[in-house]
Design an enzyme around this catalytic site. Structure first.
Site, PDB file in Angstrom:
ATOM      1  N   ILE A  15     -87.346  62.580 -17.723  1.00  0.00           N
ATOM      2  CA  ILE A  15     -87.560  61.195 -17.305  1.00  0.00           C
ATOM      3  C   ILE A  15     -88.771  61.085 -16.390  1.00  0.00           C
ATOM      4  CG2 ILE A  15     -86.529  59.252 -16.054  1.00  0.00           C
ATOM      5  CD1 ILE A  15     -83.771  60.364 -16.937  1.00  0.00           C
ATOM      6  N   TYR A 175     -73.016  68.529  -7.704  1.00  0.00           N
ATOM      7  CA  TYR A 175     -73.904  67.505  -8.253  1.00  0.00           C
ATOM      8  C   TYR A 175     -73.239  66.135  -8.171  1.00  0.00           C
ATOM      9  CZ  TYR A 175     -77.007  65.127 -11.557  1.00  0.00           C
ATOM     10  OH  TYR A 175     -77.898  64.256 -12.141  1.00  0.00           O
TER      11      TYR A 175
END
Length: 321
Positions: A15, A175
Site C-alpha cells: 500500500i 499486532y
C-alpha cells in the site's frame, strides 16, 4: 490542487508504494521514508519513471528505532520548509515470529506500529504546524474487531524488556493490540493537535493482496492462509486511493479524530450491551469500531507510556552524539 509535501513511511512495497505512486502522479513532493535503502531505490526510480515527477525522494527511516526516527526528522526538517501530509503506513506483522525486542528494548510490533509513529509525529509537529492544511493519517486494521469482546484489553505489561512467558507470545495478538493502541492514539492526538489545526485520522484497512516476495517470507502454513486471503483482498492501489481521498478531498477537510472504513465513511463506536443480532451486525459490518477505543483512562495510560518512553528523544530533533 496545490502541490504538497508528503511523507509516507514504508513506501517501498504494498500500500505504501501504491500511495507514493498516486501522490507523485498528482504532482506532489513525496518523501519515501523507508528502512532498506538499496531495496527501495529501484522502487523510487520506477515511480519517477512512471509518473514523470522527479520530486520523489528516498530517505532512510526505521520506524522501530527512536534513534533512526530522530535522525530522519532532523534531516527532513533541515531540507523542507514544512510538512503537509504525514501517512504512518509502515507496520510490523511477522507471522509466527518469536518475541523480539527493538534496539530500544521494546516489543518490536509496538515499537513499529505505536511508539515509533508517536515519536515521529511529535518530532514533525512543528513542521506540520507550518502547513496551511496539515493532516496525519494512521494505517489501522480491521483486526481490532477482536475488541468487540468486552473482556479483551491491551496488555501493557509485556511491551518492555523480556517477555515473562515467551512461549505464549503470539505476533497476531501483539499486532491486534498495537492496532487498537494506534486508533486510541489517533483519537488522543486529534484532541491534542486540534488547537494547531492539525487533522489526525485513521483508516481501517481490511487487508490488501500480498506480493510474491511478501508471501515467501511467511512460514508454509501462514503462506497458505495468505494465498487464500489474496483471493478476497483488494489491491494495494485501492487502499492507496483511500489514503489520497482522506488526505486531500474537500469532503474530509473538516474531519479530525475519525476512523474511516473502506467506503470511505466515518465509523461510529459500537453499542455496549447490544443484543445478539446487533452484536453480529457490528462484528460483520464496517460501520462500527469497538467502543474500547474510546476508553479515556486507557487512552491516557497509553499516551503517558508513549511520552515516558520517548521523552528523551523528542527534546530535540538533532541526531544523538
Amino acid at each position: 490542487m496545490k502541490s504538497q509535501i508528503v511523507v509516507i513511511t514504508g513506501a517501498n512495497s504494498g500500500i505504501g508504494k501504491a500511495a507514493a505512486f498516486q501522490f507523485a502522479r498528482e504532482g506532489n513532493t513525496v518523501i519515501m521514508a523507508c528502512r532498506d535503502i538499496p531495496k527501495s531505490q529501484p522502487v523510487k526510480d520506477e515511480i519517477i519513471r512512471r509518473t514523470g515527477n522527479s520530486r520523489v525522494e528516498l530517505m532512510e527511516l526505521n520506524v522501530s528505532s527512536f534513534g533512526s526516527i530522530r535522525s530522519f526528522c532532523s534531516a527532513f526538517t533541515a531540507r523542507y520548509p514544512h510538512l503537509d501530509i504525514l501517512i504512518n503506513n509502515a507496520g510490523y506483522f511477522n507471522h509466527g515470529a518469536p518475541y523480539t525486542l527493538s534496539e530500544d528494548q521494546l516489543e518490536i510490533t509496538f515499537a513499529t506500529n505505536v511508539f515509533g509513529p508517536f515519536l515521529l509525529t511529535q518530532l514533525l509537529r512543528d513542521h506540520l504546524n507550518k502547513s496551511e492544511d496539515p493532516v496525519i493519517l494512521n494505517a489501522g486494521s480491521n483486526i481490532i474487531k477482536h475488541f468487540f469482546d468486552p473482556s479483551l484489553k491491551i496488555n501493557f505489561d509485556i511491551l518492555q524488556g523480556n517477555h515473562p512467558e515467551p512461549e505464549n507470545y503470539k505476533v497476531y495478538h501483539s499486532y491486534r493490540d498495537s492496532k487498537m493502541a494506534l486508533l486510541m492514539l489517533t483519537f488522543k492526538m486529534a484532541d491534542e493537535f486540534r488547537k494547531d489545526g492539525i487533522r489526525v485520522n485513521s483508516l481501517q484497512i481490511n487487508g490488501a493482496t500480498m506480493s510474491k516476495e511478501t508471501l515467501n517470507k511467511l512460514t508454509p502454513g501462514y503462506r497458505l492462509i495468505a494465498r487464500i486471503q489474496n483471493l478476497f483482498f483488494r489491491s494495494p492501489a485501492y487502499t492507496a486511493n483511500l489514503y489520497y481521498q482522506i488526505c486531500t478531498s474537500e469532503s474530509f477537510k473538516h474531519l479530525t479524530g475519525k476512523q474511516f472504513n473502506h467506503k470511505p465513511e466515518v465509523m461510529q463506536p459500537s453499542v455496549e450491551g447490544a443484543g445478539l443480532m446487533e452484536s453480529w451486525k457490528q462484528v460483520a459490518g464496517a460501520s462500527k469500531y469497538p467502543v474500547y477505543a474510546d476508553h479515556k483512562e486507557t487512552q491516557e495510560q497509553l499516551w503517558q507510556l508513549c511520552r515516558d518512553l520517548t521523552q528523551h528523544f523528542f527534546q530535540s530533533a538533532e541526531p544523538a552524539e
